[in-house]
Write a protein that holds these residues in place. Structure first.
Motif, PDB file in Angstrom:
ATOM      1  N   HIS A  34       0.820  -1.207   0.000  1.00 30.97           N
ATOM      2  CA  HIS A  34       0.000   0.000   0.000  1.00 30.97           C
ATOM      3  C   HIS A  34       0.858   1.263   0.000  1.00 30.97           C
ATOM      4  N   GLU A  71      -4.415  -1.987  -1.172  1.00 30.80           N
ATOM      5  CA  GLU A  71      -5.800  -1.771  -1.557  1.00 30.80           C
ATOM      6  C   GLU A  71      -5.901  -2.018  -3.060  1.00 30.80           C
ATOM      7  N   CYS A 101     -16.951  -2.935   2.988  1.00 34.03           N
ATOM      8  CA  CYS A 101     -15.606  -2.428   3.292  1.00 34.03           C
ATOM      9  C   CYS A 101     -15.233  -2.541   4.770  1.00 34.03           C
ATOM     10  N   ARG A 116      -7.202  -5.275   4.224  1.00 36.67           N
ATOM     11  CA  ARG A 116      -6.102  -5.782   3.408  1.00 36.67           C
ATOM     12  C   ARG A 116      -6.367  -7.181   2.860  1.00 36.67           C
TER      13      ARG A 116
END
Length: 168
Positions: A34, A71, A101, A116
């Motif tokens: 990320h 992501e 989410c 993740r």
């Protein structure tokens, strides 16, 4: 092959009693993908190899699961596959009774929980998804358990009706 030998990806075939085959790839993305562009590109290369494999015959029902350490927006090939009709099940969990989410990972109690861990399903598999939940009660040190319920008969009975006669 290199990614499989390193333990970064595994390929599995699940066959149902009805003779339906589901191909599943489990990915372990490069650490810190990320925040680190090079690490993200390593993970992107793995995803590209998976997509090459999935695009072969007999892989209409496919799933990519795992810890991306990133992501989807960090991984160009994931962005492309989502634009082509793949579904991020966690992002769409509200459509199947879950929370969209929901965080899946917390490195330690002092850090903010992140998302993740992912399940992506092919366009042909999405109609079979019946439920998705993130189970944070499992006794795992860092990651939650992602639970996915799939029913083959759901795809056979789902009807897609036109929204208006003008769409005919």
């Amino acid at each position: 092959k290199k990614a499989m030998a390193s333990g970064r990806v595994g390929k599995y075939l699940i066959s149902t009693e009805e003779g339906v085959d589901l191909v599943v790839f489990n990915v372990y993305g490069k650490a810190n993908a990320h925040n680190d562009r090079h690490a993200a590109m390593v993970t992107d290369t793995i995803v590209a190899a998976i997509l090459d494999e999935i695009n072969g015959p007999g892989n209409e029902l496919a799933m990519i699961v795992g810890d991306l350490n990133a992501e989807p927006s960090d991984i160009p090939n994931l962005q492309a596959m989502l634009q082509e009709g793949w579904m991020d099940v966690g992002a769409e969990a509200h459509l199947v009774g879950g929370e969209a989410c929901e965080p899946t990972c917390q490195a330690n109690p002092q850090t903010r929980a992140t998302r993740r861990d992912y399940i992506f399903v092919s366009q042909n598999l999405w109609p079979m998804v019946q439920a998705f939940t993130v189970d944070g009660t499992a006794e795992l040190a860092t990651h939650s358990v992602l639970k996915l319920e799939i029913r083959h008969e759901a795809a056979q009975t789902k009807v897609n009706a036109p929204r208006s006669l003008g769409s005919l």
